[in-house]
Scaffold this motif. Structure first.
Motif, mmCIF file in Angstrom:
data_model
loop_
_atom_site.group_PDB
_atom_site.id
_atom_site.type_symbol
_atom_site.label_atom_id
_atom_site.label_comp_id
_atom_site.label_asym_id
_atom_site.label_seq_id
_atom_site.Cartn_x
_atom_site.Cartn_y
_atom_site.Cartn_z
ATOM 1 N N SER A 154 0.561 -1.174 -0.009
ATOM 2 C CA SER A 154 -0.024 0.032 0.087
ATOM 3 C C SER A 154 0.860 1.350 0.079
ATOM 4 O O SER A 154 0.560 2.233 -0.673
ATOM 5 C CB SER A 154 -1.037 0.047 1.325
ATOM 6 O OG SER A 154 -0.285 -0.057 2.456
ATOM 7 N N GLU A 155 1.806 1.129 0.672
ATOM 8 C CA GLU A 155 2.915 2.390 0.704
ATOM 9 C C GLU A 155 3.503 2.393 -0.573
ATOM 10 O O GLU A 155 3.791 3.810 -1.156
ATOM 11 C CB GLU A 155 4.052 2.139 1.778
ATOM 12 C CG GLU A 155 4.921 3.315 1.912
ATOM 13 C CD GLU A 155 4.446 4.598 2.356
ATOM 14 O OE1 GLU A 155 4.948 5.691 2.338
ATOM 15 O OE2 GLU A 155 3.329 4.519 2.918
ATOM 16 N N ARG A 183 0.982 3.972 -2.852
ATOM 17 C CA ARG A 183 0.750 5.497 -2.280
ATOM 18 C C ARG A 183 1.764 6.339 -3.088
ATOM 19 O O ARG A 183 1.553 7.623 -3.567
ATOM 20 C CB ARG A 183 0.738 5.530 -0.913
ATOM 21 C CG ARG A 183 0.827 6.965 -0.315
ATOM 22 C CD ARG A 183 0.831 6.881 1.297
ATOM 23 N NE ARG A 183 0.777 8.522 1.845
ATOM 24 C CZ ARG A 183 2.083 9.014 1.953
ATOM 25 N NH1 ARG A 183 3.125 8.369 1.542
ATOM 26 N NH2 ARG A 183 1.994 10.361 2.610
ATOM 27 N N ASP A 222 4.311 10.409 6.110
ATOM 28 C CA ASP A 222 4.065 9.093 5.964
ATOM 29 C C ASP A 222 4.448 8.132 7.360
ATOM 30 O O ASP A 222 4.167 6.921 7.467
ATOM 31 C CB ASP A 222 4.996 8.466 4.916
ATOM 32 C CG ASP A 222 6.458 8.171 5.098
ATOM 33 O OD1 ASP A 222 6.698 8.782 6.427
ATOM 34 O OD2 ASP A 222 7.082 7.531 4.447
#
Length: 57
Positions: A11-12, A15, A52
């Motif tokens: 997911s990072e 992103r 983040d």
């Protein structure tokens, strides 16, 4: 040796990819008025994005 490997979740990575894509689209619509300053806001590979949750170390 001495190299630190940081786990980056799927997911990072997604992103970061979306942020880069959005920046590219924005830059294509609103080109920089200062070509000499181009690239100053680029994040070097391996560096944390602001917000983040990482400490950047």
């Amino acid at each position: 040796m001495g190299e630190v490997v940081r786990f980056v979740s799927k997911s990072e990575r997604e992103r970061m990819r979306l942020i880069q894509e959005a920046r590219a689209i924005y830059d294509s619509i609103f080109p920089s008025a200062d070509p000499a300053g181009e690239g100053q806001d680029k994040v070097p590979p391996g560096r944390a994005f602001v917000g983040d949750g990482s400490t950047g170390s």
